[in-house]
Design an enzyme around this catalytic site. Structure first.
Site, short mmCIF file in Angstrom:
data_model
loop_
_atom_site.label_atom_id
_atom_site.label_comp_id
_atom_site.label_asym_id
_atom_site.label_seq_id
_atom_site.Cartn_x
_atom_site.Cartn_y
_atom_site.Cartn_z
NE ARG A 76 11.62 112.78 26.34
CZ ARG A 76 12.09 114.02 26.12
NH1 ARG A 76 13.06 114.50 26.88
NH2 ARG A 76 11.60 114.75 25.16
CB VAL A 109 13.11 116.20 20.38
CG1 VAL A 109 13.47 117.64 20.74
CG2 VAL A 109 12.51 115.49 21.59
CG ASP A 110 7.81 113.62 18.22
OD1 ASP A 110 6.92 113.99 19.00
OD2 ASP A 110 7.86 114.01 17.03
CG HIS A 125 13.36 122.91 21.23
ND1 HIS A 125 12.16 123.00 21.88
CD2 HIS A 125 13.81 124.18 21.11
CE1 HIS A 125 11.90 124.27 22.15
NE2 HIS A 125 12.88 125.01 21.68
CB CYS A 153 32.51 110.37 21.43
SG CYS A 153 32.94 110.96 19.78
CB THR A 194 3.17 124.92 21.83
OG1 THR A 194 4.19 125.42 22.71
CG2 THR A 194 2.60 126.05 21.00
C1 BV8 Z 1 17.82 129.66 25.39
C2 BV8 Z 1 14.34 119.58 24.00
C3 BV8 Z 1 19.61 131.17 25.49
C4 BV8 Z 1 14.80 118.77 25.16
C5 BV8 Z 1 13.28 121.57 24.97
C6 BV8 Z 1 17.53 130.85 32.43
C7 BV8 Z 1 18.70 130.47 31.81
C8 BV8 Z 1 18.75 130.20 30.44
C9 BV8 Z 1 17.60 130.28 29.70
C10 BV8 Z 1 16.43 130.62 30.36
C11 BV8 Z 1 16.37 130.94 31.69
N1 BV8 Z 1 15.08 131.25 31.99
C12 BV8 Z 1 14.31 131.13 30.90
C13 BV8 Z 1 15.12 130.77 29.91
C14 BV8 Z 1 14.76 130.53 28.56
C15 BV8 Z 1 14.44 129.03 28.47
C16 BV8 Z 1 12.97 128.89 28.77
O1 BV8 Z 1 12.16 129.28 27.97
N2 BV8 Z 1 12.64 128.34 29.96
C17 BV8 Z 1 11.23 128.18 30.31
C18 BV8 Z 1 11.07 126.94 31.18
C19 BV8 Z 1 10.78 129.43 31.04
N3 BV8 Z 1 14.75 128.66 27.12
C20 BV8 Z 1 15.92 128.08 26.87
O2 BV8 Z 1 16.72 127.74 27.70
C21 BV8 Z 1 16.20 127.90 25.40
N4 BV8 Z 1 17.50 128.39 25.12
O3 BV8 Z 1 17.08 130.48 25.83
O4 BV8 Z 1 19.12 129.89 25.14
C22 BV8 Z 1 21.01 131.14 25.08
C23 BV8 Z 1 21.41 131.93 24.00
C24 BV8 Z 1 22.74 131.93 23.65
C25 BV8 Z 1 23.64 131.10 24.32
C26 BV8 Z 1 23.22 130.28 25.36
C27 BV8 Z 1 21.89 130.30 25.75
C28 BV8 Z 1 16.17 126.44 25.04
C29 BV8 Z 1 14.76 125.91 25.18
C30 BV8 Z 1 14.68 124.50 24.60
C31 BV8 Z 1 14.58 123.50 25.72
N5 BV8 Z 1 14.41 122.16 25.15
N6 BV8 Z 1 13.15 120.36 24.38
C32 BV8 Z 1 13.88 117.61 25.47
O5 BV8 Z 1 12.85 117.46 24.80
O6 BV8 Z 1 14.23 116.83 26.36
S1 BV8 Z 1 11.89 122.40 25.45
C33 BV8 Z 1 10.67 121.25 25.65
O7 BV8 Z 1 9.73 121.84 26.50
C34 BV8 Z 1 9.91 120.98 24.40
O8 BV8 Z 1 10.73 120.93 23.26
C35 BV8 Z 1 8.92 122.11 24.35
O9 BV8 Z 1 9.43 123.18 23.65
C36 BV8 Z 1 8.81 122.50 25.78
C37 BV8 Z 1 7.45 122.09 26.27
O10 BV8 Z 1 6.57 122.95 25.65
P1 BV8 Z 1 5.34 122.42 24.78
O11 BV8 Z 1 5.81 121.78 23.57
O12 BV8 Z 1 4.46 123.58 24.67
O13 BV8 Z 1 4.68 121.30 25.62
P2 BV8 Z 1 3.88 121.50 26.94
O14 BV8 Z 1 3.87 120.19 27.60
O15 BV8 Z 1 4.40 122.69 27.65
O16 BV8 Z 1 2.41 121.87 26.46
C38 BV8 Z 1 1.67 120.93 25.75
C39 BV8 Z 1 0.49 121.69 25.19
O17 BV8 Z 1 -0.24 120.80 24.36
C40 BV8 Z 1 -0.46 122.20 26.25
O18 BV8 Z 1 -0.82 123.54 25.95
C41 BV8 Z 1 -1.68 121.27 26.11
O19 BV8 Z 1 -2.89 121.94 26.41
C42 BV8 Z 1 -1.61 120.94 24.65
N7 BV8 Z 1 -2.24 119.68 24.24
C43 BV8 Z 1 -2.42 118.55 24.98
N8 BV8 Z 1 -3.01 117.60 24.20
C44 BV8 Z 1 -3.21 118.15 22.98
C45 BV8 Z 1 -2.71 119.46 22.99
N9 BV8 Z 1 -2.75 120.27 21.92
C46 BV8 Z 1 -3.31 119.78 20.81
N10 BV8 Z 1 -3.81 118.53 20.71
C47 BV8 Z 1 -3.78 117.69 21.76
N11 BV8 Z 1 -4.28 116.45 21.65
#
Ligand code: BV8
Length: 258
Positions: A76, A109-110, A125, A153, A194
């Site tokens: 990536r 993250v880019d 993130h 490290c 998003t």
């Molecule tokens: C947290 C970095 C709590 C890494 C990312 C069970 C256990 C623990 C937590 C959870 C759980 N169940 C649920 C959760 C919460 C969890 C969560 O939300 N899970 C989801 C799957 C349900 N969240 C977490 O775990 C977060 N932390 O809750 O911590 C905690 C508190 C205290 C102590 C300990 C813990 C952390 C979440 C962060 C994860 N890391 N990224 C990496 O990149 O490798 S998330 C990663 O996925 C991205 O950063 C991004 O946020 C996400 C993807 O989402 P989008 O950006 O929306 O992208 P996506 O592909 O989904 O959609 C693209 C969109 O673009 C579409 O709508 C499309 O139509 C549109 N599009 C396409 N082309 C275009 C366009 N739009 C405009 N123009 C275009 N041309």
């Protein structure tokens, strides 16, 4: 639901942007799609076709197979290094120069917003171009080439990992606080590119709405944003955002975001 085809920007939104005192923008992977970076919704390809991002972007996955996860991020990082900011990124940097205050809250993250010239960027993130060690979070800008994958490290010898927030990990407290503050204080909130699936970032637009801000969604797929209270603009951000700026500031002539 007020759905607008791309290029047909509601005059009310352009006026709201001109009049805004504090704009907050939440961006997701879709904003970088036109830079050639796959979104999380896109099926993974090639070597990674059999994996799902949410299965690799976790501390458990790294502990289970650090080499696999490190190599996924190296792949990536290569894509990011070869990518350039697109007109959507550039339009957001231009927007920041035209409004009194703009908070850019990115899930990406880019680092492309910073490369496009945006200054007030909150990385919710983390950033894939930075590395740190798994055990002690020592930042690592360089490391001795020992053939270890992941590398070690230089300070404590533990395996290096990307400086991103994995699923199940807490977001950086300062970034999260800045994001909530922006969502609460802004008078105009954009959610761009998003799917709104990942928490806690996905709750920011609701927070802005509850505090009386105008909330606008920019996405080619607005189907899951059915809401009477949001302005929905259907289209790619690389086309919609330059059109929005031209509508808000027509006197500026063509706003060059190439
Ligand atoms: C947290 C970095 C709590 C890494 C990312 C069970 C256990 C623990 C937590 C959870 C759980 N169940 C649920 C959760 C919460 C969890 C969560 O939300 N899970 C989801 C799957 C349900 N969240 C977490 O775990 C977060 N932390 O809750 O911590 C905690 C508190 C205290 C102590 C300990 C813990 C952390 C979440 C962060 C994860 N890391 N990224 C990496 O990149 O490798 S998330 C990663 O996925 C991205 O950063 C991004 O946020 C996400 C993807 O989402 P989008 O950006 O929306 O992208 P996506 O592909 O989904 O959609 C693209 C969109 O673009 C579409 O709508 C499309 O139509 C549109 N599009 C396409 N082309 C275009 C366009 N739009 C405009 N123009 C275009 N041309």
């Amino acid at each position: 639901m007020r759905e607008k085809p791309a290029g047909d920007i509601p005059a009310s939104l352009a006026e709201a942007l001109r009049a805004a005192k504090h704009v907050a923008v939440l961006t997701g992977a879709g904003v970088s799609a036109e830079s050639g970076l796959p979104t999380f919704r896109d099926p993974m390809t090639g070597l990674w076709a059999k994996y799902r991002p949410e299965d690799l972007a976790t501390p458990e996955a790294f502990e289970r197979d650090p080499r696999l996860v490190w190599e996924w991020y190296e792949w990536r990082r290569g894509l990011v290094a070869g990518a350039r900011p697109n007109p959507g990124h550039l339009a957001l940097a231009e927007m920041e120069r035209r409004v009194p205050r703009l908070s850019l809250l990115t899930q990406n993250v880019d680092g492309l917003h910073q490369r496009a010239g945006s200054r007030n960027v909150v990385e919710l993130h983390g950033n894939i171009t930075r590395s740190k060690c798994f055990d002690r979070e020592h930042p690592a800008e360089s490391w001795p080439e020992t053939g270890d994958v992941p590398p070690r490290c230089p300070r404590c010898g533990s395996p290096l990992r990307p400086d991103v927030v994995w699923f199940g990990e807490a977001l950086p407290a300062s970034a999260l606080a800045a994001a909530w503050d922006a969502a609460e204080r802004c008078d105009l909130f954009f959610s761009i590119g998003t799917s709104g699936m990942v928490q806690p970032a996905a709750s920011l637009s609701r927070q802005a709405l509850s505090r009386g801000a105008t909330v606008a969604i920019i996405n080619p797929d607005v189907s899951n944003f059915i809401s009477r209270s949001q302005v929905l603009i259907q289209g790619p951000s690389g086309r919609v955002l330059p059109a929005l700026l031209e509508k808000a500031w027509p006197e500026s002539g063509t706003i060059h975001v190439e």
